[in-house]
Write an enzyme that holds these catalytic residues in place. Sequence first.
Site, PDB file in Angstrom:
ATOM      1  CB  CYS A 116      -2.690   6.293   2.405  1.00  0.00           C
ATOM      2  SG  CYS A 116      -3.870   5.301   3.312  1.00  0.00           S
ATOM      3  CD  GLU A 143      -2.930  -1.264   0.546  1.00  0.00           C
ATOM      4  OE1 GLU A 143      -3.255  -0.243  -0.085  1.00  0.00           O
ATOM      5  OE2 GLU A 143      -3.520  -2.350   0.427  1.00  0.00           O
TER       6      GLU A 143
HETATM    7  P1  NAP Z   1       8.312   4.971   4.658  1.00  0.00           P
HETATM    8  O1  NAP Z   1       9.389   5.921   4.963  1.00  0.00           O
HETATM    9  O2  NAP Z   1       8.351   4.247   3.371  1.00  0.00           O
HETATM   10  O3  NAP Z   1       8.278   3.953   5.887  1.00  0.00           O
HETATM   11  C1  NAP Z   1       7.333   2.942   5.971  1.00  0.00           C
HETATM   12  C2  NAP Z   1       7.879   1.805   6.802  1.00  0.00           C
HETATM   13  O4  NAP Z   1       8.978   1.189   6.119  1.00  0.00           O
HETATM   14  C3  NAP Z   1       8.426   2.240   8.160  1.00  0.00           C
HETATM   15  O5  NAP Z   1       8.093   1.264   9.118  1.00  0.00           O
HETATM   16  C4  NAP Z   1       9.925   2.273   7.922  1.00  0.00           C
HETATM   17  O6  NAP Z   1      10.676   2.101   9.089  1.00  0.00           O
HETATM   18  C5  NAP Z   1      10.097   1.093   7.005  1.00  0.00           C
HETATM   19  N1  NAP Z   1      11.317   1.109   6.203  1.00  0.00           N
HETATM   20  C6  NAP Z   1      12.078   2.168   5.846  1.00  0.00           C
HETATM   21  N2  NAP Z   1      13.113   1.746   5.082  1.00  0.00           N
HETATM   22  C7  NAP Z   1      12.991   0.400   4.976  1.00  0.00           C
HETATM   23  C8  NAP Z   1      13.754  -0.619   4.314  1.00  0.00           C
HETATM   24  N3  NAP Z   1      14.844  -0.311   3.605  1.00  0.00           N
HETATM   25  N4  NAP Z   1      13.348  -1.895   4.411  1.00  0.00           N
HETATM   26  C9  NAP Z   1      12.243  -2.226   5.108  1.00  0.00           C
HETATM   27  N5  NAP Z   1      11.481  -1.300   5.763  1.00  0.00           N
HETATM   28  C10 NAP Z   1      11.840  -0.012   5.679  1.00  0.00           C
HETATM   29  O7  NAP Z   1       6.880   5.639   4.704  1.00  0.00           O
HETATM   30  P2  NAP Z   1       6.289   6.627   5.817  1.00  0.00           P
HETATM   31  O8  NAP Z   1       6.963   7.912   5.625  1.00  0.00           O
HETATM   32  O9  NAP Z   1       6.282   5.992   7.157  1.00  0.00           O
HETATM   33  O10 NAP Z   1       4.766   6.696   5.381  1.00  0.00           O
HETATM   34  C11 NAP Z   1       4.243   7.710   4.573  1.00  0.00           C
HETATM   35  C12 NAP Z   1       3.810   7.157   3.250  1.00  0.00           C
HETATM   36  O11 NAP Z   1       2.995   6.007   3.433  1.00  0.00           O
HETATM   37  C13 NAP Z   1       2.970   8.116   2.475  1.00  0.00           C
HETATM   38  O12 NAP Z   1       3.535   8.257   1.208  1.00  0.00           O
HETATM   39  C14 NAP Z   1       1.606   7.464   2.369  1.00  0.00           C
HETATM   40  O13 NAP Z   1       0.923   7.679   1.175  1.00  0.00           O
HETATM   41  C15 NAP Z   1       1.909   6.039   2.530  1.00  0.00           C
HETATM   42  N6  NAP Z   1       0.763   5.372   3.131  1.00  0.00           N
HETATM   43  C16 NAP Z   1       0.014   4.548   2.384  1.00  0.00           C
HETATM   44  C17 NAP Z   1      -1.078   3.918   2.933  1.00  0.00           C
HETATM   45  C18 NAP Z   1      -1.924   2.994   2.125  1.00  0.00           C
HETATM   46  O14 NAP Z   1      -2.722   2.286   2.713  1.00  0.00           O
HETATM   47  N7  NAP Z   1      -1.796   2.967   0.833  1.00  0.00           N
HETATM   48  C19 NAP Z   1      -1.393   4.118   4.266  1.00  0.00           C
HETATM   49  C20 NAP Z   1      -0.609   4.966   5.001  1.00  0.00           C
HETATM   50  C21 NAP Z   1       0.479   5.592   4.423  1.00  0.00           C
HETATM   51  P3  NAP Z   1      11.305   3.372   9.864  1.00  0.00           P
HETATM   52  O15 NAP Z   1      10.168   4.193  10.299  1.00  0.00           O
HETATM   53  O16 NAP Z   1      12.032   2.760  10.985  1.00  0.00           O
HETATM   54  O17 NAP Z   1      12.184   4.060   8.869  1.00  0.00           O
END
Ligand code: NAP
Length: 523
Positions: free
Chosen positions: A296, A257
């Site tokens: 999101c 997602e």
């Molecule tokens: P993110 O930076 O991609 O982080 C998401 C998760 O991935 C966090 O738990 C993060 O851990 C982890 N992560 C980071 N680098 C990783 C790696 N190399 N390998 C495995 N895991 C890794 O996203 P975010 O900033 O938290 O979230 C915002 C985004 O999420 C927005 O763009 C939004 O659109 C999207 N979103 C989508 C939905 C949906 O249902 N489609 C829902 C909510 C949010 P750390 O925090 O420890 O870095």
Amino acid sequence: MTELLSNYVSGQWQNGQGAGTALHDPVLGTALVRVDASGLDLAAAFAFARHHGGAALRALTYAQRAAMLGAAAKVLQANRDAYYEISTANSGTVKNDTAVDVDGGIYTLGTYAKMGESMGDVHFMHDGEPARLAKDPLFQSQHVLTPTRGVALFINAFNFPAWGLWEKAAPALLSGVPVIVKPATTTAWLTQRMVKDVVDAGIFPAGAISVICGSSAGLMDQLDPFDVVSFTGSADTAAIIRSHPAVTKKSVRVNIEADSVNSALLMPGEALGSEAIDLLAKEVAREMTVKSGQKCTAIRRVLVPEAMYETVAQAISARLAKTTVGNPRNETVRMGAVVNREQFNAVRDGLTYLKAQAAVLHDGSTHALVDADAAVACCVGPTLLGTCNAAGSDAADRVHDTEVFGPVATLVPYRSTGNGDLAHALQLIRRGQGSLVASVYGSDPAELARAIPELTDSHGRVHVISPDVAAMHTGHGNVMPQSLHGGPGRAGGGEELGGLRALNFYHRRAAIQASTAVLTQLK
Ligand code: NAP
């Protein structure tokens, strides 16, 4: 030194070995708690969940596991006040926004508990009816769905520490699959606390639920072929997950997602003063400001006939102007903070990027902060942009592919030719390349029904608002467990929820070819 939150793995609470990463209050700037996952024996943690948790869950029936979900929902309900406090402190949310996350999570868990009750005391599911493989109905093919014998790893985004956990854990646990959740670091506290409460209550068997707070390093490396991984977050991290050898070489099933540039569409032909216009303005203003736009599913693009551009701009702006922004502890505040300084800067940079191709219709920087120090608090006022006219909407590309994860939306006028050029509006929406949700506003049921199939191939959900459902619709951005959540293309291609459809991800489908006598014995 702030408290270091423990991880729950291998059936034990375990501290990381490092100093940890501090979690902050985005309004006051104070450090709250620390998280750390360094030094954990991840291989042992995954093996424990897979073997102990999985076996114990699979020994139960769907109805028995559903009863556990119901018990967990009760525990969470009893501790709700603590979750509200954590959310205010760590996510900077006002009560209404906390409710979307906390109460939304508990509601989703409770809904799966109820749905699971009716699944009965069985250990696998039949999928469809038997099909004859020969002229004689003696030898037939019956499909079954059996819980996968692995773990479900959840890598979650920062914006829904409560709902993001339970919307995934409920269908996984109901399926009989143990879960390991890795919340986003910045808001991991609420997830950890909810898991702690449920673990302390002793509802699930050992190994059924684990939480790892801190770095994601090494998590994907633990996955085996029968495990699944469900990721919510940015498209960039999604690409890393998809290209991990666990996925490319071991065929670990993955659900993504990711970001999405969702739309709201005002149908052509709505006259000035029509209720549909009011409904659109109300929903857009609400979507922009709930959780400071960090949803999101939030509306990012608002498609209106060119002739309605000024009217709609004024209607939305008038609502946004009333939004008080600042410290969520102050009762007069309607919108709190974004989650941290990094997101604050990302919203500011995203706005600058969009503004190069759009005019400012309502300027968020005009909102003075209530009870908050602008130098410290990560609070951003809501900003409405607009591409001015239909030609401007065609020329702009940024609005169609940039998700600013904050209280920002852009009015995108489409051609008003004739009764309004619906084809042009749909073409502009498609430039989002697949989204989680589109909402459509209009008063003619036949015209609405004509537009819907033009959106369903590129959206996971189409939310249709006509005056007859004005008082009861569930909202563009609210994800209901009964309806599918996910979207094709840039939204990640994932599917979650949708009632019992969510269980498919945690089951393996197999065809059994056997005599009818054998098939009728399958239970
Ligand atoms: P993110 O930076 O991609 O982080 C998401 C998760 O991935 C966090 O738990 C993060 O851990 C982890 N992560 C980071 N680098 C990783 C790696 N190399 N390998 C495995 N895991 C890794 O996203 P975010 O900033 O938290 O979230 C915002 C985004 O999420 C927005 O763009 C939004 O659109 C999207 N979103 C989508 C939905 C949906 O249902 N489609 C829902 C909510 C949010 P750390 O925090 O420890 O870095």
